[in-house]
Design a protein around this motif. Structure first.
Motif, PDB file in Angstrom:
ATOM      1  N   ASP A  75       0.829  -1.209   0.000  1.00  0.00           N
ATOM      2  CA  ASP A  75       0.000   0.000   0.000  1.00  0.00           C
ATOM      3  C   ASP A  75       0.865   1.261   0.000  1.00  0.00           C
ATOM      4  N   ARG A  76       1.956   1.203   0.745  1.00  0.00           N
ATOM      5  CA  ARG A  76       2.836   2.376   0.853  1.00  0.00           C
ATOM      6  C   ARG A  76       3.957   2.382  -0.185  1.00  0.00           C
ATOM      7  N   ARG A  77       4.026   1.342  -0.973  1.00  0.00           N
ATOM      8  CA  ARG A  77       5.058   1.231  -2.011  1.00  0.00           C
ATOM      9  C   ARG A  77       6.459   1.333  -1.407  1.00  0.00           C
ATOM     10  N   LEU A  78       6.660   0.580  -0.352  1.00  0.00           N
ATOM     11  CA  LEU A  78       7.948   0.535   0.327  1.00  0.00           C
ATOM     12  C   LEU A  78       8.567  -0.849   0.184  1.00  0.00           C
ATOM     13  N   PRO A  79       9.877  -0.931  -0.037  1.00  0.00           N
ATOM     14  CA  PRO A  79      10.539  -2.235  -0.064  1.00  0.00           C
ATOM     15  C   PRO A  79      10.531  -2.879   1.320  1.00  0.00           C
ATOM     16  N   ILE A  80      10.630  -4.202   1.323  1.00  0.00           N
ATOM     17  CA  ILE A  80      10.546  -4.982   2.563  1.00  0.00           C
ATOM     18  C   ILE A  80      11.934  -5.427   2.994  1.00  0.00           C
ATOM     19  N   VAL A  81      12.190  -5.323   4.282  1.00  0.00           N
ATOM     20  CA  VAL A  81      13.426  -5.839   4.881  1.00  0.00           C
ATOM     21  C   VAL A  81      13.057  -7.112   5.627  1.00  0.00           C
ATOM     22  N   ILE A  82      13.539  -8.252   5.141  1.00  0.00           N
ATOM     23  CA  ILE A  82      13.084  -9.562   5.634  1.00  0.00           C
ATOM     24  C   ILE A  82      14.071 -10.175   6.609  1.00  0.00           C
ATOM     25  N   HIS A  83      13.529 -10.634   7.729  1.00  0.00           N
ATOM     26  CA  HIS A  83      14.243 -11.480   8.690  1.00  0.00           C
ATOM     27  C   HIS A  83      13.631 -12.869   8.582  1.00  0.00           C
ATOM     28  N   THR A  84      14.437 -13.858   8.255  1.00  0.00           N
ATOM     29  CA  THR A  84      13.938 -15.232   8.236  1.00  0.00           C
ATOM     30  C   THR A  84      14.992 -16.153   8.822  1.00  0.00           C
TER      31      THR A  84
ATOM     32  N   ARG B 215       5.927  -7.274  -5.825  1.00  0.00           N
ATOM     33  CA  ARG B 215       5.493  -5.977  -6.343  1.00  0.00           C
ATOM     34  C   ARG B 215       6.317  -4.837  -5.769  1.00  0.00           C
ATOM     35  N   VAL B 216       6.851  -5.029  -4.564  1.00  0.00           N
ATOM     36  CA  VAL B 216       7.682  -3.977  -3.953  1.00  0.00           C
ATOM     37  C   VAL B 216       9.135  -4.414  -3.783  1.00  0.00           C
ATOM     38  N   GLY B 217       9.376  -5.731  -3.717  1.00  0.00           N
ATOM     39  CA  GLY B 217      10.741  -6.227  -3.566  1.00  0.00           C
ATOM     40  C   GLY B 217      11.327  -5.855  -2.230  1.00  0.00           C
ATOM     41  N   GLY B 218      12.660  -5.903  -2.173  1.00  0.00           N
ATOM     42  CA  GLY B 218      13.334  -5.598  -0.924  1.00  0.00           C
ATOM     43  C   GLY B 218      14.585  -6.425  -0.766  1.00  0.00           C
ATOM     44  N   VAL B 219      14.861  -6.816   0.471  1.00  0.00           N
ATOM     45  CA  VAL B 219      16.142  -7.455   0.773  1.00  0.00           C
ATOM     46  C   VAL B 219      15.972  -8.527   1.838  1.00  0.00           C
ATOM     47  N   PHE B 220      16.666  -9.626   1.664  1.00  0.00           N
ATOM     48  CA  PHE B 220      16.827 -10.619   2.724  1.00  0.00           C
ATOM     49  C   PHE B 220      18.032 -10.161   3.540  1.00  0.00           C
ATOM     50  N   HIS B 221      17.761  -9.602   4.705  1.00  0.00           N
ATOM     51  CA  HIS B 221      18.843  -9.009   5.483  1.00  0.00           C
ATOM     52  C   HIS B 221      19.603 -10.084   6.257  1.00  0.00           C
ATOM     53  N   CYS B 222      20.867  -9.797   6.526  1.00  0.00           N
ATOM     54  CA  CYS B 222      21.741 -10.714   7.269  1.00  0.00           C
ATOM     55  C   CYS B 222      21.565 -12.143   6.769  1.00  0.00           C
ATOM     56  N   PHE B 223      21.719 -12.313   5.487  1.00  0.00           N
ATOM     57  CA  PHE B 223      21.455 -13.595   4.854  1.00  0.00           C
ATOM     58  C   PHE B 223      22.397 -14.657   5.408  1.00  0.00           C
ATOM     59  N   THR B 224      21.826 -15.806   5.803  1.00  0.00           N
ATOM     60  CA  THR B 224      22.629 -16.914   6.328  1.00  0.00           C
ATOM     61  C   THR B 224      22.296 -18.237   5.646  1.00  0.00           C
ATOM     62  N   GLY B 225      21.528 -18.177   4.559  1.00  0.00           N
ATOM     63  CA  GLY B 225      21.137 -19.399   3.880  1.00  0.00           C
ATOM     64  C   GLY B 225      22.215 -19.918   2.933  1.00  0.00           C
ATOM     65  N   ASP B 226      21.848 -20.940   2.176  1.00  0.00           N
ATOM     66  CA  ASP B 226      22.785 -21.526   1.223  1.00  0.00           C
ATOM     67  C   ASP B 226      22.556 -20.945  -0.166  1.00  0.00           C
ATOM     68  N   ARG B 227      23.289 -21.475  -1.149  1.00  0.00           N
ATOM     69  CA  ARG B 227      23.180 -20.940  -2.500  1.00  0.00           C
ATOM     70  C   ARG B 227      21.785 -21.174  -3.090  1.00  0.00           C
ATOM     71  N   ALA B 228      21.171 -22.302  -2.764  1.00  0.00           N
ATOM     72  CA  ALA B 228      19.840 -22.581  -3.297  1.00  0.00           C
ATOM     73  C   ALA B 228      18.819 -21.562  -2.772  1.00  0.00           C
ATOM     74  N   MET B 229      18.929 -21.226  -1.496  1.00  0.00           N
ATOM     75  CA  MET B 229      18.020 -20.228  -0.933  1.00  0.00           C
ATOM     76  C   MET B 229      18.288 -18.848  -1.534  1.00  0.00           C
ATOM     77  N   ALA B 230      19.562 -18.526  -1.714  1.00  0.00           N
ATOM     78  CA  ALA B 230      19.901 -17.249  -2.344  1.00  0.00           C
ATOM     79  C   ALA B 230      19.284 -17.166  -3.737  1.00  0.00           C
ATOM     80  N   ARG B 231      19.349 -18.260  -4.487  1.00  0.00           N
ATOM     81  CA  ARG B 231      18.766 -18.273  -5.824  1.00  0.00           C
ATOM     82  C   ARG B 231      17.264 -18.063  -5.759  1.00  0.00           C
ATOM     83  N   ARG B 232      16.589 -18.660  -4.774  1.00  0.00           N
ATOM     84  CA  ARG B 232      15.145 -18.450  -4.617  1.00  0.00           C
ATOM     85  C   ARG B 232      14.840 -16.973  -4.402  1.00  0.00           C
ATOM     86  N   ALA B 233      15.644 -16.316  -3.546  1.00  0.00           N
ATOM     87  CA  ALA B 233      15.417 -14.902  -3.267  1.00  0.00           C
ATOM     88  C   ALA B 233      15.659 -14.046  -4.500  1.00  0.00           C
TER      89      ALA B 233
END
Length: 259
Positions: free
Chosen positions: A125-134, A152-170
């Motif tokens: 609604d606010r057209r702001l990117p999302i900062v994701i903690h997972t 629709r707004v995109g954003g970032v997976f912050h402090c990413f700690t996943g593997d290459r497969a998860m990075a590719r998904r993001a």
């Protein structure tokens, strides 16, 4: 370069904030995205002091999954509080950090999920990117992002700690990957591979300070100046200079957050 995620409005920095900011400037940082918790009135107030000392900072505001349990009776109340906090802070450029954390389970998972969904809709609604903690919640995180239309707004997976497969998904859903001091840890071998495979135009760097100080500062309070070390480590892994990483990630930050 820019620290794309830090918590310097927190109480950990109240006693020496001016010195922390001075060291960040000495390290040639042009700014930072400071994360504020919408449910923390003291932190929201402290943002005024941060802005006065460092006018180039911008803010991300959200309800962290650890705090989602406060809203079990009305998950939409979390989004309403975030909305009000954003309206009160004109330098807000992102919504977060938000997401899911199944490692600690400080909040019931179903409540975390609904609070996450409501905040994604607010971001749209606010057209702001999302900062994701997972954390330990990969499949549910991606499912909710897809169902709520977060691309629709995109954003970032912050402090990413996943593997290459998860990075590719993001990356495949249009999000950026932000790496913190963990990439400097000797045992973070898979994360070092992620640092090498993420396209340079989809990479961000951060400290997540006061947490996760990079080697050789590990074990001490982290601070934005140390993002230079993150850039140096990634540069070494990719065979380029720290300056090149700093320049590229700053351009990426500007594209994502429109500072």
């Amino acid at each position: 370069m820019i620290d794309s995620h830090c918590h310097i409005a927190g109480s950990e920095f109240a006693g020496d904030l001016a010195a922390v900011i001075a060291r960040a400037r000495d390290a040639r940082l042009s700014g930072a995205l400071v994360i504020l918790a919408a449910d923390d009135e003291a932190e929201l107030r402290q943002a005024a002091a941060v802005t006065t000392m460092w006018p180039e900072v911008r803010y991300g505001i959200g309800v962290h999954p650890h705090a989602a349990g406060k809203y079990a009776d009305d998950p939409n109340r979390a989004a309403r509080e975030v909305d009000a906090a954003i309206s009160a802070q004109p330098l807000t450029r992102g919504l977060g950090e938000i997401g899911l954390d199944y490692h600690y389970d400080f909040s019931p998972r179903d409540v975390q999920q609904e609070v996450f969904r409501q905040q994604i809709q607010l971001a749209i609604d606010r057209r702001l990117p999302i900062v994701i903690h997972t954390r330990e919640a990969e499949d549910d995180t991606f499912q909710i992002l897809a169902e709520e239309g977060a691309s629709r707004v995109g954003g970032v997976f912050h402090c990413f700690t996943g593997d290459r497969a998860m990075a590719r998904r993001a990356l495949d859903i249009g999000f950026h990957i932000s790496l913190a001091g963990i990439v400097s840890f000797p045992k973070a071998l898979e994360l070092k591979e992620v640092a090498k495979m993420v396209p340079l135009d989809r990479l961000l760097i951060e400290t997540d300070s006061p947490y996760l100080a990079p080697v050789p500062h590990r074990g001490s309070r982290n601070e934005p100046a140390h993002v230079a070390r993150v850039a140096a480590v990634i540069g070494e892994l990719r065979g380029v200079t720290a300056a090149a990483i700093g320049e590229a990630t700053q351009l990426n930050f500007a594209r994502v957050f429109n500072p």
